[in-house]
Enzyme design. Sequence first.
Site, PDB file in Angstrom:
ATOM      1  N   SER A  14      19.704  63.297  90.855  1.00  0.00           N
ATOM      2  CA  SER A  14      21.065  63.280  91.403  1.00  0.00           C
ATOM      3  C   SER A  14      21.054  63.332  92.934  1.00  0.00           C
ATOM      4  O   SER A  14      21.901  62.721  93.583  1.00  0.00           O
ATOM      5  CB  SER A  14      21.911  64.414  90.816  1.00  0.00           C
ATOM      6  OG  SER A  14      21.511  65.668  91.299  1.00  0.00           O
ATOM      7  N   ASN A  15      20.103  64.039  93.519  1.00  0.00           N
ATOM      8  CA  ASN A  15      19.993  64.000  94.990  1.00  0.00           C
ATOM      9  C   ASN A  15      19.530  62.630  95.465  1.00  0.00           C
ATOM     10  O   ASN A  15      19.982  62.144  96.515  1.00  0.00           O
ATOM     11  CB  ASN A  15      19.052  65.097  95.493  1.00  0.00           C
ATOM     12  CG  ASN A  15      19.747  66.437  95.578  1.00  0.00           C
ATOM     13  OD1 ASN A  15      20.581  66.643  96.460  1.00  0.00           O
ATOM     14  ND2 ASN A  15      19.433  67.340  94.658  1.00  0.00           N
ATOM     15  N   MET A  92       8.528  67.970  91.447  1.00  0.00           N
ATOM     16  CA  MET A  92       8.139  69.269  90.900  1.00  0.00           C
ATOM     17  C   MET A  92       6.639  69.557  90.969  1.00  0.00           C
ATOM     18  O   MET A  92       6.139  70.420  90.256  1.00  0.00           O
ATOM     19  CB  MET A  92       8.625  69.380  89.443  1.00  0.00           C
ATOM     20  CG  MET A  92      10.127  69.311  89.297  1.00  0.00           C
ATOM     21  SD  MET A  92      11.005  70.553  90.302  1.00  0.00           S
ATOM     22  CE  MET A  92      10.678  72.018  89.315  1.00  0.00           C
ATOM     23  N   HIS A 111      16.070  72.387  98.704  1.00  0.00           N
ATOM     24  CA  HIS A 111      15.772  73.531  97.841  1.00  0.00           C
ATOM     25  C   HIS A 111      17.081  74.240  97.491  1.00  0.00           C
ATOM     26  O   HIS A 111      17.915  74.472  98.375  1.00  0.00           O
ATOM     27  CB  HIS A 111      14.821  74.494  98.564  1.00  0.00           C
ATOM     28  CG  HIS A 111      14.469  75.678  97.719  1.00  0.00           C
ATOM     29  ND1 HIS A 111      13.563  75.597  96.687  1.00  0.00           N
ATOM     30  CD2 HIS A 111      14.939  76.949  97.725  1.00  0.00           C
ATOM     31  CE1 HIS A 111      13.475  76.784  96.102  1.00  0.00           C
ATOM     32  NE2 HIS A 111      14.286  77.620  96.705  1.00  0.00           N
ATOM     33  N   GLU A 176      24.460  70.243  97.694  1.00  0.00           N
ATOM     34  CA  GLU A 176      23.196  69.539  97.945  1.00  0.00           C
ATOM     35  C   GLU A 176      23.450  68.064  98.225  1.00  0.00           C
ATOM     36  O   GLU A 176      22.846  67.462  99.111  1.00  0.00           O
ATOM     37  CB  GLU A 176      22.265  69.663  96.729  1.00  0.00           C
ATOM     38  CG  GLU A 176      21.746  71.059  96.472  1.00  0.00           C
ATOM     39  CD  GLU A 176      20.729  71.089  95.342  1.00  0.00           C
ATOM     40  OE1 GLU A 176      19.933  70.159  95.207  1.00  0.00           O
ATOM     41  OE2 GLU A 176      20.747  72.077  94.576  1.00  0.00           O
TER      42      GLU A 176
HETATM   43  C1  GRF Z   1      17.795  70.171  92.918  1.00  0.00           C
HETATM   44  O1  GRF Z   1      18.479  71.348  92.614  1.00  0.00           O
HETATM   45  C2  GRF Z   1      16.938  70.347  94.128  1.00  0.00           C
HETATM   46  O2  GRF Z   1      17.475  71.244  95.059  1.00  0.00           O
HETATM   47  C3  GRF Z   1      15.661  70.909  93.552  1.00  0.00           C
HETATM   48  O3  GRF Z   1      15.493  70.254  92.336  1.00  0.00           O
HETATM   49  C4  GRF Z   1      16.762  69.827  91.838  1.00  0.00           C
HETATM   50  C5  GRF Z   1      16.653  68.356  91.610  1.00  0.00           C
HETATM   51  O4  GRF Z   1      17.820  67.824  91.035  1.00  0.00           O
HETATM   52  N1  GRF Z   1      14.565  70.728  94.463  1.00  0.00           N
HETATM   53  P1  GRF Z   1      18.028  66.242  91.038  1.00  0.00           P
HETATM   54  O5  GRF Z   1      16.804  65.649  90.340  1.00  0.00           O
HETATM   55  O6  GRF Z   1      18.144  65.796  92.446  1.00  0.00           O
HETATM   56  O7  GRF Z   1      19.278  66.024  90.243  1.00  0.00           O
END
Ligand code: GRF
Length: 212
Positions: A14-15, A92, A111, A176
């Site tokens: 999603s980011n 991750m 983060h 975010e």
């Molecule tokens: C987000 O909460 C980010 O802050 C963390 O991992 C999550 C990833 O979410 N590092 P997405 O894959 O961007 O939806």
Amino acid sequence: MKRRVGVLISGRGSNLGALIRAAAAPDFPASVALVVSNEPAAAGLALAAAAGIPTRTLPHRPHGRDRAAHEQAIQDTLEAHAIELVCLAGYMRRLTPFLVERWAGRMLNIHPSLLPAFPGLDTHARALAAGVALHGCTVHLVTAELDSGPILAQAAVPVLPGDSESELAARVLAQEHLLYPAALRAHIEDRAMRPAPGASLANPLPQLRSEP
Ligand code: GRF
């Protein structure tokens, strides 16, 4: 010329989606030029492909404990696509100095906490357990130590009475999606992020708002 950004993901993306949407604006100083996932099933890969962005899956498992070999594969792919900046977006795997040092000052991470509080995993549950009144998210430069690099930008949200972990996570995630593109832009344009309009001592939460 837009700077060529490579985004590293492991999951939902999603980011990544927020960065892709922001980068579509003609005046945004970066384009998402490559998406790399270490997880073949990452939903973010389809998101990138739908936006016409080249994707590469580079699984870490075939490399076993040889982290440098996996990171070399990532490095080779980034170089092959002439990537200038890297954004970690839900990636991750811990990165070693092998890759981190090659991208010093040019690798960002988001983060889901107000660092230095709650580095690592399960940040929302830990924030609730700690009873904090404020929680949020941080964009920082990546260094060899986990979630510890120089902070580029933060956005805070209130923790409300009775919040569940998922309610708090959703409130943070909305921030975010605004913070990451804004911090990337500011980093490229070499300016510190100013407090959001409306932030003041009387209203100290620097929550970001979508452009009207
Ligand atoms: C987000 O909460 C980010 O802050 C963390 O991992 C999550 C990833 O979410 N590092 P997405 O894959 O961007 O939806």
